[in-house]
Design a protein around this motif. Structure first.
Motif, PDB file in Angstrom:
ATOM      1  N   PRO A 160       0.716  -1.289  -0.052  1.00 31.78           N
ATOM      2  CA  PRO A 160       0.031   0.104  -0.223  1.00 31.78           C
ATOM      3  C   PRO A 160       0.687   1.189   0.052  1.00 31.78           C
ATOM      4  O   PRO A 160       0.764   2.138  -0.670  1.00 31.78           O
ATOM      5  N   LEU A 161       2.096   1.023   0.575  1.00 35.33           N
ATOM      6  CA  LEU A 161       2.946   2.423   0.619  1.00 35.33           C
ATOM      7  C   LEU A 161       3.238   2.691  -0.631  1.00 35.33           C
ATOM      8  O   LEU A 161       3.410   3.864  -1.156  1.00 35.33           O
ATOM      9  N   GLY A 162       3.735   1.740  -1.414  1.00 36.09           N
ATOM     10  CA  GLY A 162       4.376   1.972  -2.768  1.00 36.09           C
ATOM     11  C   GLY A 162       3.102   2.624  -3.763  1.00 36.09           C
ATOM     12  O   GLY A 162       3.443   3.309  -4.425  1.00 36.09           O
ATOM     13  N   ALA A 163       1.998   1.883  -3.636  1.00 33.21           N
ATOM     14  CA  ALA A 163       0.862   2.419  -4.319  1.00 33.21           C
ATOM     15  C   ALA A 163       0.415   3.812  -4.012  1.00 33.21           C
ATOM     16  O   ALA A 163       0.227   4.693  -4.937  1.00 33.21           O
ATOM     17  N   TRP A 164       0.435   4.237  -2.608  1.00 32.39           N
ATOM     18  CA  TRP A 164       0.280   5.526  -2.346  1.00 32.39           C
ATOM     19  C   TRP A 164       1.320   6.355  -2.746  1.00 32.39           C
ATOM     20  O   TRP A 164       0.900   7.634  -3.434  1.00 32.39           O
ATOM     21  N   LEU A 165       2.628   6.046  -2.668  1.00 30.99           N
ATOM     22  CA  LEU A 165       3.413   6.853  -3.141  1.00 30.99           C
ATOM     23  C   LEU A 165       3.353   7.178  -4.648  1.00 30.99           C
ATOM     24  O   LEU A 165       3.858   8.438  -5.103  1.00 30.99           O
ATOM     25  N   ILE A 210       3.514  -1.212  -8.237  1.00 34.82           N
ATOM     26  CA  ILE A 210       3.994  -0.225  -9.343  1.00 34.82           C
ATOM     27  C   ILE A 210       4.575  -0.800 -10.573  1.00 34.82           C
ATOM     28  O   ILE A 210       4.238  -0.344 -11.739  1.00 34.82           O
ATOM     29  N   VAL A 211       5.343  -1.947 -10.447  1.00 32.64           N
ATOM     30  CA  VAL A 211       5.881  -2.494 -11.646  1.00 32.64           C
ATOM     31  C   VAL A 211       4.902  -2.955 -12.490  1.00 32.64           C
ATOM     32  O   VAL A 211       4.885  -2.999 -13.787  1.00 32.64           O
TER      33      VAL A 211
END
Length: 504
Positions: free
Chosen positions: A314-319, A377-378
């Motif tokens: 979730p942190l990656g998606a939010w960023l 993200i990838v």
């Protein structure tokens, strides 16, 4: 073609793109935004579809790492060493990656629902049958059959999400989908160790997911929505030839560089997921006054993996969503930064495992959280730099490359390095046929696992290189979709799509 200036002509309306301005297909993007601006626009059946895909992805990775949670018991029953134990996972991944291109080709042209039903049924049945196999060679063969079944699902599922949603909603749904990977992997360790310990036989750990797989087959066949390819983007493109698909992907720098970077991620996750519990167990047993079992270590490692996934994905998606609005190259930069942060944390976790009880788990959590930033993200990058009718092929190609040079060989490679180091670290007694000491076993596996840290750095560099091309390649795809819509042209008749095939 000038990479910094792209000037297409669409229905007598000229759009000029300079630098990082991502507004090439304003009309198309405006329609997409109106339809899928927020999660409140998503229908109930679409939520159900994503939930079903996440459920299958969860049990997919549960099945994949159940054996890792009871690896020591597997080694004892079949009387195998580290190299053969690593080979078990390699056989699975080789079958997985070899059949992925076949399912990718089929997924771009035939019923994705039927292919997924076949695949999930295959890996569920072969997992169950394999749990009764007493011979190591036959057991490894059935693990390969499981890989074939899982290849069909993993190749096609993300493309269904891409055909239902666009923009930030797609990113959020993909984050939800890939959130199931670390959580499912963690459940795999837990289910394997708990079910095996409760039944007194590690094989019972393999008999849980097949029943869940039967439920998944029913949900895919009768509940899951199967959208038309390119539906969310109003794409009217039709599949091109397989040769053109592959030529396009090879000439797409964003796709190829991100695939190489993801190969490094697969290498690291494959090695650590397979050897992590046993390595930590060996390190903790060297500490004075520590009395622990492999099952307990597997439980803790699984919990850490799940927590890292719950934080990292979730942190990656939010960023990606927050920074992507202001910085179009944010996606590959976030992925690269995550790997470069993960590498030193992983190295410290490996280094301190035999000296500290909690430090190794805490550092492993930090390393895995940073590593998990890239999952959603990838996937999003791989979809938006490829036109809709070849996305299953792109997923399959990425699976083939990332697993061929990633986790297909990393568990086996670490096992081979470990066995070679044992002979030099175990002393003369080990060379005379005696088992190496616990300290020698730990050091050998420790030194072998350090290779994952170097691979993470290489992956981080590849992601940063991807940032140089990501804006241009995304614009090409947006232009191709917009021209196909306004001109109602076949794929081979659109200049923009010709560019998307890879020509400069």
């Amino acid at each position: 073609m000038d990479q910094n200036s792209i000037t297409p002509n669409t229905s007598n309306q000229q759009l000029v793109i300079n630098g990082d301005n991502d507004s090439a297909t304003a009309l198309l993007q405006e329609k997409q935004t109106r339809r899928r601006e927020t999660l409140s626009d998503v229908t109930f059946i679409e939520y159900m579809t994503v939930g079903i895909l996440c459920f299958v992805n969860l049990i997919n990775y549960m099945d994949r790492f159940t054996i890792a949670g009871v690896l020591n018991d597997v080694k004892k029953e079949f009387n195998i060493k580290d190299d053969d134990a690593g080979l078990l996972q390699t056989v699975f991944v080789v079958a997985y990656m070899v059949f992925a291109p076949i399912f990718g080709y089929l997924g771009d042209r035939y019923s994705r629902r039927a292919i997924m039903v076949f695949g999930v049924a295959l890996w569920s049945i072969t997992t169950l049958v394999g749990s009764f196999i007493p011979n190591f060679a036959a057991f490894a063969f059935f693990r390969g059959l499981v890989g074939i079944g899982e290849a069909s699902y993993s190749t096609i599922a993300p493309t269904i999400i891409s055909d239902l949603f666009v923009g930030n909603v797609r990113s959020k749904m993909l984050a939800f989908f890939y959130f199931a990977i670390p959580v499912g992997s963690g459940f795999g360790y837990i289910v394997g160790s708990v079910a095996g310990a409760a039944a007194g036989d590690w094989r019972w750990g393999l008999r849980v997911t097949p029943f869940l797989g039967a439920v998944a087959v029913f949900l895919i066949a009768f509940v899951m929505q199967n959208p038309e390819r390119g539906q969310a983007e109003d794409s009217r493109m039709k599949p091109t030839t397989y040769k053109d698909d592959l030529r396009s992907l090879v000439k797409n720098p964003s796709f190829m560089l991100s695939t190489l970077a993801f190969t490094c991620v697969a290498f690291v996750t494959g090695a650590l997921a397979w050897w992590g519990p046993q390595f930590i167990y060996l390190g903790l047993t060297l500490q004075p006054g520590v009395n622990i079992t492999l099952e307990r270590v597997s439980l803790t490692f699984g919990a850490v993996t799940m927590a890292a996934g719950a934080a990292g994905v979730p942190l990656g998606a939010w960023l990606g969503t927050a920074l992507g609005k202001r910085y179009p190259r944010a996606h590959p930069v976030i992925c690269g930064a995550g790997l470069l942060v993960s590498a030193p944390a992983m190295a410290l976790a490996i280094l301190l495992c035999d000296g500290y009880y909690y430090a190794s788990f805490a550092l492993m959590f930090i390393a895995e959280t940073a590593l998990n930033l890239n999952w959603a993200i990838v996937a999003d990058m791989s979809l938006y730099v490829v036109i809709p009718p070849r996305r299953s092929t792109a997923e399959a190609f990425q699976i083939l490359i990332s697993h061929m040079f990633g986790d297909a060989g990393s568990p086996y490679l670490v096992g081979v390095i470990s066995e070679a180091l044992k002979r030099s670290l175990g002393g003369a007694g080990a060379g005379a046929g005696e088992a190496p000491s616990s300290g020698a076993q730990f050091r050998a596996l420790q030194y072998a696992l350090f290779v994952t840290c170097f691979v993470e750095v290489i992956g981080g560099v590849f992601f940063l290189l991807t940032a140089l091309y990501i804006v241009r390649d995304k614009l090409k795809v947006d232009r191709a979709i917009a021209e196909a819509e306004t001109q109602n042209a076949e794929p081979s008749h659109s200049n923009a799509q010709d560019e998307a095939i890879g020509g400069e």
